[in-house]
Design a protein around this motif. Structure first.
Motif, mmCIF file in Angstrom:
data_model
loop_
_atom_site.group_PDB
_atom_site.id
_atom_site.type_symbol
_atom_site.label_atom_id
_atom_site.label_comp_id
_atom_site.label_asym_id
_atom_site.label_seq_id
_atom_site.Cartn_x
_atom_site.Cartn_y
_atom_site.Cartn_z
ATOM 1 N N MET A 38 3.231 -3.885 -14.614
ATOM 2 C CA MET A 38 2.181 -3.170 -13.879
ATOM 3 C C MET A 38 2.216 -1.682 -14.212
ATOM 4 S SD MET A 38 2.555 -5.104 -10.180
ATOM 5 C CE MET A 38 1.341 -4.074 -9.361
ATOM 6 N N LEU A 39 3.417 -1.127 -14.356
ATOM 7 C CA LEU A 39 3.533 0.291 -14.698
ATOM 8 C C LEU A 39 3.021 0.539 -16.118
ATOM 9 C CD1 LEU A 39 4.454 3.084 -13.780
ATOM 10 C CD2 LEU A 39 6.747 2.534 -14.614
ATOM 11 N N GLU A 40 3.358 -0.362 -17.042
ATOM 12 C CA GLU A 40 2.872 -0.226 -18.418
ATOM 13 C C GLU A 40 1.349 -0.325 -18.471
ATOM 14 O OE1 GLU A 40 6.495 -1.796 -21.266
ATOM 15 O OE2 GLU A 40 5.241 -3.308 -20.269
ATOM 16 N N ALA A 41 0.785 -1.206 -17.626
ATOM 17 C CA ALA A 41 -0.677 -1.333 -17.592
ATOM 18 C C ALA A 41 -1.315 -0.049 -17.069
ATOM 19 C CB ALA A 41 -1.068 -2.521 -16.712
ATOM 20 N N THR A 42 -0.672 0.569 -16.080
ATOM 21 C CA THR A 42 -1.204 1.814 -15.520
ATOM 22 C C THR A 42 -1.112 2.954 -16.531
ATOM 23 O OG1 THR A 42 -0.560 1.147 -13.282
ATOM 24 C CG2 THR A 42 -0.973 3.494 -13.652
ATOM 25 N N VAL A 43 0.042 3.061 -17.203
ATOM 26 C CA VAL A 43 0.261 4.160 -18.156
ATOM 27 C C VAL A 43 -0.546 3.934 -19.435
ATOM 28 C CG1 VAL A 43 2.016 5.350 -19.536
ATOM 29 C CG2 VAL A 43 2.533 4.652 -17.199
ATOM 30 N N GLY A 44 -0.655 2.668 -19.826
ATOM 31 C CA GLY A 44 -1.443 2.349 -21.009
ATOM 32 C C GLY A 44 -0.656 2.282 -22.298
ATOM 33 N N VAL A 45 0.665 2.374 -22.226
ATOM 34 C CA VAL A 45 1.508 2.263 -23.428
ATOM 35 C C VAL A 45 2.743 1.446 -23.075
ATOM 36 C CG1 VAL A 45 0.743 4.477 -24.385
ATOM 37 C CG2 VAL A 45 2.777 4.401 -22.926
ATOM 38 N N PRO A 46 3.341 0.776 -24.063
ATOM 39 C CA PRO A 46 4.601 0.067 -23.802
ATOM 40 C C PRO A 46 5.700 1.077 -23.450
ATOM 41 C CG PRO A 46 3.619 -0.638 -25.883
ATOM 42 C CD PRO A 46 2.882 0.582 -25.455
ATOM 43 N N LEU A 47 6.520 0.740 -22.475
ATOM 44 C CA LEU A 47 7.601 1.632 -22.051
ATOM 45 C C LEU A 47 8.957 1.172 -22.564
ATOM 46 C CD1 LEU A 47 6.468 2.186 -18.353
ATOM 47 C CD2 LEU A 47 6.071 3.680 -20.330
ATOM 48 N N GLY A 52 17.434 -8.084 -28.371
ATOM 49 C CA GLY A 52 18.586 -8.892 -28.003
ATOM 50 C C GLY A 52 19.677 -8.084 -27.346
ATOM 51 N N ARG A 53 19.635 -6.759 -27.521
ATOM 52 C CA ARG A 53 20.640 -5.879 -26.908
ATOM 53 C C ARG A 53 20.183 -5.316 -25.571
ATOM 54 N NH1 ARG A 53 21.651 -1.724 -31.665
ATOM 55 N NH2 ARG A 53 19.386 -1.960 -31.741
ATOM 56 N N GLY A 54 19.011 -5.755 -25.111
ATOM 57 C CA GLY A 54 18.549 -5.296 -23.813
ATOM 58 C C GLY A 54 17.214 -4.590 -23.898
ATOM 59 N N MET A 55 16.971 -3.718 -22.929
ATOM 60 C CA MET A 55 15.705 -2.993 -22.822
ATOM 61 C C MET A 55 15.898 -1.578 -23.353
ATOM 62 S SD MET A 55 13.638 -5.162 -21.104
ATOM 63 C CE MET A 55 12.470 -4.280 -20.082
ATOM 64 N N GLN A 56 15.209 -1.253 -24.430
ATOM 65 C CA GLN A 56 15.330 0.076 -25.023
ATOM 66 C C GLN A 56 14.024 0.830 -24.836
ATOM 67 O OE1 GLN A 56 16.534 -0.518 -29.095
ATOM 68 N NE2 GLN A 56 18.683 -0.772 -28.533
ATOM 69 N N LEU A 57 14.127 2.076 -24.402
ATOM 70 C CA LEU A 57 12.935 2.883 -24.156
ATOM 71 C C LEU A 57 12.158 3.152 -25.442
ATOM 72 C CD1 LEU A 57 14.312 5.535 -21.649
ATOM 73 C CD2 LEU A 57 12.519 3.880 -21.163
ATOM 74 N N THR A 58 10.846 3.037 -25.352
ATOM 75 C CA THR A 58 9.986 3.475 -26.448
ATOM 76 C C THR A 58 9.824 4.995 -26.349
ATOM 77 O OG1 THR A 58 7.995 3.253 -25.110
ATOM 78 C CG2 THR A 58 8.713 1.301 -26.364
ATOM 79 N N GLU A 59 9.100 5.564 -27.293
ATOM 80 C CA GLU A 59 8.857 7.008 -27.238
ATOM 81 C C GLU A 59 8.091 7.370 -25.972
ATOM 82 O OE1 GLU A 59 6.713 10.540 -29.924
ATOM 83 O OE2 GLU A 59 7.051 8.536 -30.756
ATOM 84 N N GLY A 60 7.102 6.521 -25.616
ATOM 85 C CA GLY A 60 6.349 6.757 -24.386
ATOM 86 C C GLY A 60 7.231 6.615 -23.162
#
Length: 317
Positions: A38-47, A52-60
């Motif tokens: 839902m947050l990604e949909a609001t912001v409009g970019v992948p976060l 396989g090593r988990g969740m890594q932040l994108t530049e956005g």
């Protein structure tokens, strides 16, 4: 976008894992995944990039984390302030400290806060001056201790104490000829010091300029733990407050010798954010830290000059 989504985002970013964030928040992973979507949909970019090593932040995601962490912390503090308006202080307080101060003060402060401020959750954030000031302005910490003078910090500041610096050598090395080392003698010593961005290095170099002493910097290290380890191995000497080597001195691993002509002092400053009202919890923690510093001086566990007392209000010359 709501507060739950932002808190979920920050915690997943900090832990790098949905499962760890789920354990911390005590929410099922599908709920956390929904908050992120839902947050990604609001912001409009992948976060996040799911790997396989988990969740890594994108530049956005990195940009959003820098922007919202302080805002969320301030919002939660404001809510806690309203809840505690007619009761004892409560809420979370993030307090910054330099590593050499955190070394002797952090555990004592948290222990005292647990006894005297049961409604306050105190978190010590360790860092160097530049980072601490940045976090203070971004709202990620509520108050911090800094090396003074802090005229360029653009914060509300107050000098709390002055602490003497000593020459730190291996415990096995021959003792100094007298009870102190003249500063000019440091020109004959291979020194291990922090880099020039570090406040302690600035204090030492200012004394060197005043005495016309040319220092020999054999090695640089911005971690004071590394400084001590290098001295223990015999690679040189360093300059630190006695409080930062108390355990090693007691164990015979290091020795601290006072420096004179001139005496080298560092100023310890309390900094609070400009243009922001301190919460009752922050005010209570600041008062608690003042009491703890006074206690340590009174019982001889910290050799410092406190500026808040009439007998010691004048800064050392």
């Amino acid at each position: 976008m709501d507060l739950k989504q932002l808190k979920t985002f920050i915690l997943v970013a900090e832990t790098g894992s949905l499962s760890k964030a789920s354990d911390r928040l005590r929410l099922a992973q599908p709920s956390l995944s929904r908050h992120i979507r839902m947050l990604e949909a609001t912001v409009g970019v992948p976060l996040f990039a799911r790997t396989g090593r988990g969740m890594q932040l994108t530049e956005g995601g990195q940009l959003l984390l820098r922007r919202v962490t302080g805002i969320v912390h301030q919002l939660e503090s404001s809510l806690d302030e309203v809840r505690s308006a007619v009761s004892a202080p409560r809420g979370a307080v993030a307090f910054g400290m330099m590593p050499t101060v955190s070394y002797f003060l952090a555990a004592r402060a948290i222990e005292r806060a647990a006894r005297e401020l049961p409604g306050v959750s105190l978190r010590i954030v360790e860092g160097y001056a530049g980072h601490l000031i940045d976090w203070l302005h971004r709202g990620e910490i509520d108050a911090t201790l800094l090396y003074g003078p802090a005229t360029d910090s653009h914060a509300r500041t107050e000098t709390l104490a002055y602490e003497e610096l000593v020459l730190v050598e291996p415990g096995s090395s021959p003792p100094a000829a007298g009870e102190f080392v003249p500063f000019k003698e440091l020109g004959r010593v291979d020194l291990i010091l922090p880099s020039r961005v570090h406040g302690l290095r600035a204090v030492v170099e200012q004394a060197a300029r005043k005495t016309g002493t040319t220092l020999t910097i054999a090695f640089e290290a911005d971690s004071f733990h590394v400084l001590k380890e290098l001295v223990e191995t015999g690679l040189g000497a360093t300059i630190l407050p006695l409080s930062a080597i108390a355990r090693e001195v007691a164990a015979g691993r290091l020795r601290g010798t006072p420096i004179r002509k001139p005496k080298v002092m560092r100023e310890i400053v309390l900094a609070l954010p400009p243009g922001r009202t301190d919460t009752r919890a922050t005010q209570a923690v600041v008062a608690l830290l003042r009491r703890e510093l006074e206690t340590m001086v009174d019982i001889g566990e910290w050799s410092a000059v406190l500026t808040g007392r009439k007998a010691t209000a004048r800064a050392p010359r």
